[in-house]
Design a protein around this motif. Structure first.
Motif, PDB file in Angstrom:
ATOM      1  N   LYS A 183     -23.170 -20.687  -0.505  1.00 22.70           N
ATOM      2  CA  LYS A 183     -22.434 -20.877  -1.753  1.00 22.70           C
ATOM      3  C   LYS A 183     -22.645 -22.280  -2.293  1.00 22.70           C
ATOM      4  CE  LYS A 183     -18.170 -20.032  -4.169  1.00 22.70           C
ATOM      5  NZ  LYS A 183     -16.713 -20.034  -4.078  1.00 22.70           N
ATOM      6  N   SER A 184     -22.909 -22.355  -3.596  1.00 22.63           N
ATOM      7  CA  SER A 184     -23.026 -23.629  -4.302  1.00 22.63           C
ATOM      8  C   SER A 184     -22.201 -23.537  -5.569  1.00 22.63           C
ATOM      9  CB  SER A 184     -24.493 -23.923  -4.653  1.00 22.63           C
ATOM     10  OG  SER A 184     -24.600 -25.101  -5.423  1.00 22.63           O
ATOM     11  N   GLY A 185     -21.162 -24.379  -5.676  1.00 18.47           N
ATOM     12  CA  GLY A 185     -20.248 -24.245  -6.810  1.00 18.47           C
ATOM     13  C   GLY A 185     -19.579 -22.890  -6.763  1.00 18.47           C
ATOM     14  N   ASN A 186     -19.668 -22.139  -7.838  1.00 14.91           N
ATOM     15  CA  ASN A 186     -19.100 -20.782  -7.863  1.00 14.91           C
ATOM     16  C   ASN A 186     -20.163 -19.707  -7.614  1.00 14.91           C
ATOM     17  OD1 ASN A 186     -16.466 -21.587  -8.414  1.00 14.91           O
ATOM     18  ND2 ASN A 186     -16.860 -21.700 -10.618  1.00 14.91           N
ATOM     19  N   THR A 187     -21.385 -20.125  -7.345  1.00 10.57           N
ATOM     20  CA  THR A 187     -22.471 -19.161  -7.140  1.00 10.57           C
ATOM     21  C   THR A 187     -22.605 -18.791  -5.673  1.00 10.57           C
ATOM     22  OG1 THR A 187     -23.724 -20.008  -9.043  1.00 10.57           O
ATOM     23  CG2 THR A 187     -24.939 -18.736  -7.404  1.00 10.57           C
ATOM     24  N   ILE A 188     -22.571 -17.489  -5.394  1.00 10.80           N
ATOM     25  CA  ILE A 188     -22.782 -16.984  -4.041  1.00 10.80           C
ATOM     26  C   ILE A 188     -24.178 -16.376  -3.983  1.00 10.80           C
ATOM     27  CG2 ILE A 188     -21.843 -14.661  -4.440  1.00 10.80           C
ATOM     28  CD1 ILE A 188     -21.123 -16.706  -1.288  1.00 10.80           C
ATOM     29  N   LEU A 189     -24.902 -16.722  -2.940  1.00  9.58           N
ATOM     30  CA  LEU A 189     -26.262 -16.236  -2.759  1.00  9.58           C
ATOM     31  C   LEU A 189     -26.356 -15.548  -1.409  1.00  9.58           C
ATOM     32  CD1 LEU A 189     -29.227 -16.152  -3.751  1.00  9.58           C
ATOM     33  CD2 LEU A 189     -29.538 -18.418  -2.732  1.00  9.58           C
ATOM     34  N   LEU A 190     -26.825 -14.294  -1.395  1.00  9.06           N
ATOM     35  CA  LEU A 190     -26.931 -13.511  -0.169  1.00  9.06           C
ATOM     36  C   LEU A 190     -28.384 -13.102   0.080  1.00  9.06           C
ATOM     37  CD1 LEU A 190     -23.957 -10.995  -0.648  1.00  9.06           C
ATOM     38  CD2 LEU A 190     -23.898 -13.171   0.571  1.00  9.06           C
ATOM     39  N   PHE A 191     -28.807 -13.264   1.321  1.00 12.69           N
ATOM     40  CA  PHE A 191     -30.089 -12.733   1.773  1.00 12.69           C
ATOM     41  C   PHE A 191     -29.764 -11.684   2.829  1.00 12.69           C
ATOM     42  CE2 PHE A 191     -31.097 -16.929   0.237  1.00 12.69           C
ATOM     43  CZ  PHE A 191     -32.351 -16.819  -0.343  1.00 12.69           C
ATOM     44  N   HIS A 192     -30.206 -10.451   2.609  1.00  9.53           N
ATOM     45  CA  HIS A 192     -29.880  -9.380   3.556  1.00  9.53           C
ATOM     46  C   HIS A 192     -31.163  -8.754   4.094  1.00  9.53           C
ATOM     47  CE1 HIS A 192     -27.645  -6.193   5.510  1.00  9.53           C
ATOM     48  NE2 HIS A 192     -28.486  -5.325   4.981  1.00  9.53           N
TER      49      HIS A 192
END
Length: 224
Positions: A183-192
């Motif tokens: 997570k950076s700021g309000n951005t969530i990043l997922l690698f699945h």
């Protein structure tokens, strides 16, 4: 009145055209073996053994990475097409949840949301039964707090003895699933990631080169 109706119609047509144009746009692009996202301000290196299928800009599932030269488990030696080809789905959105809390929401049997429904549809491992958690750890990725979750799900299935045979045999194995939440700021990043468990460690070596290794993932701008 007619004048205002005409202006309203013009604005509606313009908005529809803008939306249609965005649907045709790509979520990002790969340049010099680096995927650059067009909206969420992140980029990561694409390993040479992986291809990148970029989705449309209006989808939170931004890009799907597919391993090119994948290994075949012993149980599929005579029918290699039954092998689950390793792939990574990259998902981005905005949220008030932390990286760890977001993963918890995906694993919770009671938590429901529109985002979760879309993610489960793309992250098929999360919908498999009898998952056994192998590891969960907090780490720092691209200068941000991240959480990596790893689990395994065993299977038994009937397959053809060979690709051209009508004779069925029973085989057993397991799938591995890994979700990295950053997570950076309000951005969530997922690698699945999902792959055959037999080759999880080897596959993860390549996945780490795109995600957790130094300078593999970077934020071009602060999260929204």
């Amino acid at each position: 009145m007619k004048r205002w109706m005409m202006w309203g119609l013009v604005l509606l047509v313009a908005a529809s055209a803008s939306y249609a144009a965005r649907k045709k746009e790509s979520a990002g692009a790969v340049k010099n073996k680096v995927y650059q996202d067009a909206e969420y301000g992140f980029q990561f290196k694409v390993h040479e053994n992986w291809s990148a299928k970029i989705n449309k800009a209006d989808l939170n599932s931004r890009v799907v990475l597919i391993q090119k030269n994948w290994a075949v488990p012993p149980q599929y030696a005579a029918a290699r097409d039954y092998t689950y080809v390793p792939h990574v789905v990259v998902f981005a959105d905005t949220t008030s949840l932390s990286a760890g809390a977001f993963i918890d929401s995906l694993l919770s049997p009671t938590y429901k949301s529109k985002a979760k429904k879309e993610i489960i549809r793309e992250f098929e491992f999360l919908d498999l039964p009898d998952r056994v958690v192998k590891n969960r750890r907090v780490m720092t990725v691209a200068g941000q707090t991240a959480v990596m979750w790893h689990a395994e799900s065993k299977y038994v299935k009937e397959i053809s003895e060979t690709a051209s045979s009508d004779v069925g045999i029973r085989v057993s194995g397991a799938y591995s699933g890994m979700t990295l939440s950053v997570k950076s700021g309000n951005t969530i990043l997922l690698f699945h990631l999902m792959c055959e468990s037999t080759f999880f460690n080897e596959v993860m070596t390549e996945v780490r080169s795109m995600t957790t290794d130094d300078q593999a993932l970077t934020w071009v701008k602060a999260g929204n």
